[in-house]
Design a protein around this motif. Sequence first.
Motif, PDB file in Angstrom:
ATOM      1  N   MET A  90      43.665  62.146 113.257  1.00 41.24           N
ATOM      2  CA  MET A  90      42.352  61.594 113.581  1.00 41.24           C
ATOM      3  C   MET A  90      41.341  61.913 112.477  1.00 41.24           C
ATOM      4  O   MET A  90      40.485  61.092 112.149  1.00 41.24           O
ATOM      5  N   TRP A  91      41.467  63.112 111.920  1.00 34.97           N
ATOM      6  CA  TRP A  91      40.559  63.513 110.837  1.00 34.97           C
ATOM      7  C   TRP A  91      40.725  62.572 109.630  1.00 34.97           C
ATOM      8  O   TRP A  91      39.740  62.174 108.998  1.00 34.97           O
ATOM      9  N   ASN A  92      41.959  62.246 109.321  1.00 35.09           N
ATOM     10  CA  ASN A  92      42.226  61.377 108.173  1.00 35.09           C
ATOM     11  C   ASN A  92      41.913  59.910 108.466  1.00 35.09           C
ATOM     12  O   ASN A  92      41.645  59.131 107.540  1.00 35.09           O
ATOM     13  N   LYS A  93      41.933  59.523 109.727  1.00 35.34           N
ATOM     14  CA  LYS A  93      41.734  58.124 110.094  1.00 35.34           C
ATOM     15  C   LYS A  93      40.267  57.748 110.236  1.00 35.34           C
ATOM     16  O   LYS A  93      39.856  56.634 109.865  1.00 35.34           O
ATOM     17  N   TYR A  94      39.440  58.658 110.765  1.00 38.30           N
ATOM     18  CA  TYR A  94      38.043  58.334 111.064  1.00 38.30           C
ATOM     19  C   TYR A  94      37.098  59.158 110.201  1.00 38.30           C
ATOM     20  O   TYR A  94      37.464  60.201 109.674  1.00 38.30           O
ATOM     21  N   ARG A  95      35.875  58.657 110.096  1.00 35.97           N
ATOM     22  CA  ARG A  95      34.873  59.323 109.266  1.00 35.97           C
ATOM     23  C   ARG A  95      33.787  60.012 110.090  1.00 35.97           C
ATOM     24  O   ARG A  95      33.003  60.770 109.557  1.00 35.97           O
ATOM     25  N   GLU A  96      33.739  59.779 111.379  1.00 37.89           N
ATOM     26  CA  GLU A  96      32.728  60.420 112.207  1.00 37.89           C
ATOM     27  C   GLU A  96      33.153  61.850 112.543  1.00 37.89           C
ATOM     28  O   GLU A  96      34.319  62.210 112.403  1.00 37.89           O
ATOM     29  N   PRO A  97      32.205  62.664 113.008  1.00 40.86           N
ATOM     30  CA  PRO A  97      32.601  63.946 113.605  1.00 40.86           C
ATOM     31  C   PRO A  97      33.521  63.677 114.786  1.00 40.86           C
ATOM     32  O   PRO A  97      33.396  62.656 115.467  1.00 40.86           O
ATOM     33  N   LEU A  98      34.443  64.581 115.026  1.00 37.70           N
ATOM     34  CA  LEU A  98      35.416  64.417 116.106  1.00 37.70           C
ATOM     35  C   LEU A  98      35.134  65.404 117.231  1.00 37.70           C
ATOM     36  O   LEU A  98      34.863  66.578 116.981  1.00 37.70           O
ATOM     37  N   LEU A  99      35.211  64.914 118.464  1.00 38.78           N
ATOM     38  CA  LEU A  99      35.126  65.784 119.629  1.00 38.78           C
ATOM     39  C   LEU A  99      36.394  65.574 120.449  1.00 38.78           C
ATOM     40  O   LEU A  99      36.543  64.544 121.114  1.00 38.78           O
ATOM     41  N   PHE A 100      37.298  66.537 120.363  1.00 40.50           N
ATOM     42  CA  PHE A 100      38.516  66.450 121.160  1.00 40.50           C
ATOM     43  C   PHE A 100      38.216  66.899 122.581  1.00 40.50           C
ATOM     44  O   PHE A 100      37.601  67.942 122.813  1.00 40.50           O
TER      45      PHE A 100
END
Length: 438
Positions: A184-194
């Motif tokens: 997910m980190w490599n796929k998206y550019r937004e901050p991630l909230l799991f």
Amino acid sequence: MTDETRENLDRPLQSDGVKLGRAQRDRLDWLVKQYGAPLHDFSEGRGSGVIILKEPPSGAAAELFYRSLTPGCAVVIPRGENPGFDFLKSKLTEFGTVGPCGADGPHEMWWGGIGWSKFLSAADSSTVRPRIVSCHPRGGDATAAFALRHSLERFDLACHIEPVETQLNDRILCFEKAEFMMRMWNKYREPLLFVEAGAVLREAPLLPSFLGCDVALHKWNRWEMSARTLYLGRTKAAEMMLRAWQQLAASYPAIWEGYLLDQAWSLTSSQTPLDTVWLPRSYHALKGDLGAMRATILHDQQTTTLELGPDPGFAGIARAARRAGRTGARDAFMVMTSKAETGTGIAVILRDVSACDAGAVAATVEAVTGAYAANCGGYGRLELSLCAWQDDVGAAREAAAQARYRILEIAPGQRIANDFFATHGSDEALMTARHLFP
């Protein structure tokens, strides 16, 4: 922040000898913008502002200090690695920590206050919005994931929820979750909230993005890190912790994810000024909790101590330190590296930190890191550990010995010359030469 406000902040910091790295100073400036100018009058009835504590108050003084605070006050401890502050921290709401910044800011900055109400009410104004990500076993029941997706519909938040291949049909192991997060980190550019599948969102979870931190997570029981709700800002420090977690999970696939997340946090915060937010219980509420009605994220399953990792001594070693938002004696408080080509490492153990005043401990930390930055003595890596008790010294020595580091034990107030590491490096080289050429 105006030039006058910055000057009013710089003056007491310089007069008190407080050294802050760039990330720590950025967090302090942010707090001043939120709470107002620093306060120097600690009398009762203060309105609002940032209070910077240099020395830990005694038990009675800490109680009086706590009672005099209002929700309009923020407390900043620029030398939060010192266990002398633990008692006061236990009475306050812990908001976050910023790890040490090498020789320029060789301390851990802790910040807290009285409750989350100020930030929770302001978080809705956040312009940075995270992408909600979650995963569930492909061979399992997808009902839980459907409930999470359904709860997201009334919030204007991007999401990614997917089934993943798992070794077990009914659960996701730590390394599988970490690998998913890395994708997910490599796929998206937004901050991630799991958010764990099975949870539901009651409110938009904007607090971490509003606070602008590297990582945010919750410590249930105030010391056990949970991977059920995990925020990663788009920063190098956040990526560094994620990669450390993934590597640990791949190496130890049978160990509980919270244990490995704890170790990844400790490792990362010792090497880079990791800006961490310790999320309130509303971001980790469990069904049946008294506060479930005020939950932002409501999880559907209880967590028990039966899920701890295989090391029975971990709880006792980590509990006090993690409750105070700091590393413990088994973990290095700070790691510094040099350009020396040798792979030799040196572990410096600073003992008796609870028996000495915070100023003496801080001065010794600054002297050690300054000496290493000036002349590493040929050591490619320095690990500095702070030990309150003799048992801590034993744990730190054992960890350093396993890494085959040179071990030096020092005390607060001990004179540390600029050639401290060069002298010990020469001693080691001489001993090696005598061994090879008797």
